[in-house]
Design an enzyme around this catalytic site. Structure first.
Site, PDB file in Angstrom:
ATOM      1  N   LYS A  70       1.053  -1.211  -0.044  1.00  0.00           N
ATOM      2  CA  LYS A  70      -0.154  -0.073   0.049  1.00  0.00           C
ATOM      3  C   LYS A  70       0.940   1.147  -0.207  1.00  0.00           C
ATOM      4  O   LYS A  70       0.327   2.207  -0.419  1.00  0.00           O
ATOM      5  CB  LYS A  70      -1.062   0.161   1.195  1.00  0.00           C
ATOM      6  CG  LYS A  70      -1.861  -1.019   1.435  1.00  0.00           C
ATOM      7  CD  LYS A  70      -2.418  -0.852   2.848  1.00  0.00           C
ATOM      8  CE  LYS A  70      -3.217  -1.963   3.287  1.00  0.00           C
ATOM      9  NZ  LYS A  70      -3.738  -2.024   4.725  1.00  0.00           N
ATOM     10  N   GLY A  71       1.948   1.307   0.372  1.00  0.00           N
ATOM     11  CA  GLY A  71       2.924   2.297   0.843  1.00  0.00           C
ATOM     12  C   GLY A  71       3.011   3.367  -0.251  1.00  0.00           C
ATOM     13  O   GLY A  71       3.215   4.573   0.119  1.00  0.00           O
ATOM     14  N   GLU A 111       7.780   2.766  -5.826  1.00  0.00           N
ATOM     15  CA  GLU A 111       7.902   2.259  -4.524  1.00  0.00           C
ATOM     16  C   GLU A 111       8.031   3.542  -3.674  1.00  0.00           C
ATOM     17  O   GLU A 111       8.402   4.442  -4.009  1.00  0.00           O
ATOM     18  CB  GLU A 111       9.035   1.528  -4.387  1.00  0.00           C
ATOM     19  CG  GLU A 111       8.746  -0.158  -4.400  1.00  0.00           C
ATOM     20  CD  GLU A 111       7.966  -0.539  -3.166  1.00  0.00           C
ATOM     21  OE1 GLU A 111       7.100   0.384  -2.296  1.00  0.00           O
ATOM     22  OE2 GLU A 111       8.007  -1.652  -2.934  1.00  0.00           O
ATOM     23  N   ASP A 112       7.470   3.389  -2.168  1.00  0.00           N
ATOM     24  CA  ASP A 112       7.689   4.424  -1.192  1.00  0.00           C
ATOM     25  C   ASP A 112       8.925   4.428  -0.807  1.00  0.00           C
ATOM     26  O   ASP A 112       9.727   5.234  -0.733  1.00  0.00           O
ATOM     27  CB  ASP A 112       6.613   4.317  -0.267  1.00  0.00           C
ATOM     28  CG  ASP A 112       6.652   2.972   0.263  1.00  0.00           C
ATOM     29  OD1 ASP A 112       6.947   1.979  -0.338  1.00  0.00           O
ATOM     30  OD2 ASP A 112       6.117   2.757   1.370  1.00  0.00           O
ATOM     31  N   ARG A 137       0.050   6.810   7.739  1.00  0.00           N
ATOM     32  CA  ARG A 137       0.064   6.739   6.358  1.00  0.00           C
ATOM     33  C   ARG A 137      -0.368   8.112   5.892  1.00  0.00           C
ATOM     34  O   ARG A 137      -0.005   8.777   4.784  1.00  0.00           O
ATOM     35  CB  ARG A 137      -0.710   5.702   5.638  1.00  0.00           C
ATOM     36  CG  ARG A 137      -0.163   4.369   5.871  1.00  0.00           C
ATOM     37  CD  ARG A 137      -0.858   3.422   4.987  1.00  0.00           C
ATOM     38  NE  ARG A 137      -0.899   1.873   5.247  1.00  0.00           N
ATOM     39  CZ  ARG A 137       0.152   1.080   4.875  1.00  0.00           C
ATOM     40  NH1 ARG A 137       1.107   1.526   3.966  1.00  0.00           N
ATOM     41  NH2 ARG A 137       0.127  -0.118   5.294  1.00  0.00           N
ATOM     42  N   ASP A 168       3.542   3.360   6.983  1.00  0.00           N
ATOM     43  CA  ASP A 168       2.909   3.176   8.113  1.00  0.00           C
ATOM     44  C   ASP A 168       3.649   2.452   9.171  1.00  0.00           C
ATOM     45  O   ASP A 168       4.773   1.996   9.133  1.00  0.00           O
ATOM     46  CB  ASP A 168       1.808   2.114   8.076  1.00  0.00           C
ATOM     47  CG  ASP A 168       2.282   0.564   7.748  1.00  0.00           C
ATOM     48  OD1 ASP A 168       3.195   0.515   6.985  1.00  0.00           O
ATOM     49  OD2 ASP A 168       1.785  -0.333   8.244  1.00  0.00           O
ATOM     50  N   LYS A 200      17.061   3.458   1.467  1.00  0.00           N
ATOM     51  CA  LYS A 200      17.950   3.067   2.699  1.00  0.00           C
ATOM     52  C   LYS A 200      18.985   2.195   2.214  1.00  0.00           C
ATOM     53  O   LYS A 200      19.124   1.058   2.504  1.00  0.00           O
ATOM     54  CB  LYS A 200      17.184   2.421   3.687  1.00  0.00           C
ATOM     55  CG  LYS A 200      16.349   3.284   4.683  1.00  0.00           C
ATOM     56  CD  LYS A 200      16.057   2.153   5.875  1.00  0.00           C
ATOM     57  CE  LYS A 200      14.972   2.890   6.742  1.00  0.00           C
ATOM     58  NZ  LYS A 200      14.128   2.044   7.616  1.00  0.00           N
ATOM     59  N   PHE A 213      13.191   4.622  11.459  1.00  0.00           N
ATOM     60  CA  PHE A 213      11.670   4.149  11.321  1.00  0.00           C
ATOM     61  C   PHE A 213      10.964   5.291  10.627  1.00  0.00           C
ATOM     62  O   PHE A 213      10.767   6.170  11.075  1.00  0.00           O
ATOM     63  CB  PHE A 213      11.261   3.458  12.535  1.00  0.00           C
ATOM     64  CG  PHE A 213       9.892   2.597  12.144  1.00  0.00           C
ATOM     65  CD1 PHE A 213       8.918   3.017  11.329  1.00  0.00           C
ATOM     66  CD2 PHE A 213      10.132   1.403  12.994  1.00  0.00           C
ATOM     67  CE1 PHE A 213       7.821   1.893  11.072  1.00  0.00           C
ATOM     68  CE2 PHE A 213       8.903   0.514  12.610  1.00  0.00           C
ATOM     69  CZ  PHE A 213       7.767   0.779  11.888  1.00  0.00           C
ATOM     70  N   ASP A 221      14.478  -0.851   0.959  1.00  0.00           N
ATOM     71  CA  ASP A 221      15.096  -1.218   2.245  1.00  0.00           C
ATOM     72  C   ASP A 221      16.136  -2.187   2.094  1.00  0.00           C
ATOM     73  O   ASP A 221      17.163  -2.104   1.619  1.00  0.00           O
ATOM     74  CB  ASP A 221      13.881  -1.514   3.374  1.00  0.00           C
ATOM     75  CG  ASP A 221      14.538  -1.576   4.751  1.00  0.00           C
ATOM     76  OD1 ASP A 221      15.784  -1.804   5.120  1.00  0.00           O
ATOM     77  OD2 ASP A 221      13.598  -1.519   5.667  1.00  0.00           O
TER      78      ASP A 221
HETATM   79  C1  PRP Z   1       7.427  -2.138   2.445  1.00  0.00           C
HETATM   80  C2  PRP Z   1       7.634  -1.054   1.126  1.00  0.00           C
HETATM   81  C3  PRP Z   1       8.269  -2.038   0.102  1.00  0.00           C
HETATM   82  C4  PRP Z   1       9.015  -3.090   1.092  1.00  0.00           C
HETATM   83  C5  PRP Z   1      10.483  -2.562   1.233  1.00  0.00           C
HETATM   84  O1  PRP Z   1       6.315  -2.529   2.227  1.00  0.00           O
HETATM   85  O2  PRP Z   1       6.464  -0.543   0.537  1.00  0.00           O
HETATM   86  O3  PRP Z   1       7.482  -2.595  -0.684  1.00  0.00           O
HETATM   87  O4  PRP Z   1       8.340  -2.783   2.502  1.00  0.00           O
HETATM   88  O5  PRP Z   1      11.105  -3.540   1.953  1.00  0.00           O
HETATM   89  P1  PRP Z   1      12.476  -4.385   1.280  1.00  0.00           P
HETATM   90  O6  PRP Z   1      13.226  -3.521   0.561  1.00  0.00           O
HETATM   91  O7  PRP Z   1      13.328  -4.719   2.658  1.00  0.00           O
HETATM   92  O8  PRP Z   1      11.931  -5.493   0.658  1.00  0.00           O
HETATM   93  P2  PRP Z   1       5.556  -3.185   3.568  1.00  0.00           P
HETATM   94  O9  PRP Z   1       5.676  -4.665   3.596  1.00  0.00           O
HETATM   95  O10 PRP Z   1       5.810  -2.549   4.848  1.00  0.00           O
HETATM   96  O11 PRP Z   1       3.882  -3.186   3.022  1.00  0.00           O
HETATM   97  P3  PRP Z   1       3.064  -1.845   2.671  1.00  0.00           P
HETATM   98  O12 PRP Z   1       3.696  -1.060   1.588  1.00  0.00           O
HETATM   99  O13 PRP Z   1       1.608  -2.515   2.313  1.00  0.00           O
HETATM  100  O14 PRP Z   1       3.081  -0.932   4.066  1.00  0.00           O
END
Ligand code: PRP
Length: 179
Positions: free
Chosen positions: A42-43, A98-99, A164, A158, A130, A151, A102
């Site tokens: 969703k991010g 993507e938001d 959000r 979120d 990051k 964080f 990581d």
């Molecule tokens: C977050 C973000 C990416 C992912 C990044 O999504 O939106 O999709 O984590 O992490 P990574 O680089 O370590 O794989 P999340 O799983 O928190 O779901 P959301 O977007 O629905 O909040």
């Protein structure tokens, strides 16, 4: 007041300027091309809504929702598609939105899956990167801000589905998630 739980990292004005800057590059790079913009739920929904409105090229939009197997806030790299794209991407230029990147494991999986479907190209645009946490070879083509290992919430991101809606990109105070 949720604002007590956070410190602002990038104000909504800084984010707005960065989104415009990214969109400008995208407009130049895809000048005479069609583009399918794919938001990862969703991010990415807030960033996606803002950046597509700064694009002056022909775009279509679609969404994917993925989740990591095994709970926890740490990406496992094993990803399940919860919602797939609505249509074929064969022969299309795909830009994944993507938001945050990581570990990069989520994106690595998505890029691999989409490349197997015969698109003309696949690129990645993320608002926040990051690099310190990277566990994959993912190297986003468009990056808004490189950020420290904090964080992050707000502007679509979120903590336990909250925050959000904050208009700024914020750092969640450790006292909130360590309670
Ligand atoms: C977050 C973000 C990416 C992912 C990044 O999504 O939106 O999709 O984590 O992490 P990574 O680089 O370590 O794989 P999340 O799983 O928190 O779901 P959301 O977007 O629905 O909040």
């Amino acid at each position: 007041m949720v604002s007590r739980d956070v410190d602002i990292l990038f104000s909504k004005e800084e984010v707005e300027n960065k989104v415009a800057e990214l969109a400008k590059k995208i407009n130049e790079d895809y000048k005479s091309e069609n583009l399918l913009v794919v938001g990862i739920l969703k991010g990415a929904f807030v960033f996606m809504a803002d950046i597509i409105r700064k694009m002056d090229i022909a775009v279509e939009v679609d969404f994917m929702d993925v989740s990591s197997y095994g709970a926890s806030s740490v990406s496992s790299g094993v990803v399940r598609i919860e919602k797939d794209l609505d249509s074929s991407i064969e022969g299309k230029n795909v830009l994944i939105i993507e938001d945050i990147v990581d570990t990069g494991l989520t994106l690595e999986y998505i890029v691999e899956v989409l490349k197997r479907r015969g698109p003309k190209s696949v690129k990645v645009c993320c608002l926040l990167d990051k690099p310190a946490r990277r566990k994959s070879n993912i190297d986003p083509d468009y990056i808004g801000f490189s950020i420290p290992d904090e964080f992050i919430v707000g502007y679509g991101l979120d903590y336990a589905e909250k925050y959000r809606n904050l208009p700024d990109v914020c750092i969640l105070k450790p006292s909130v998630y360590k309670e």
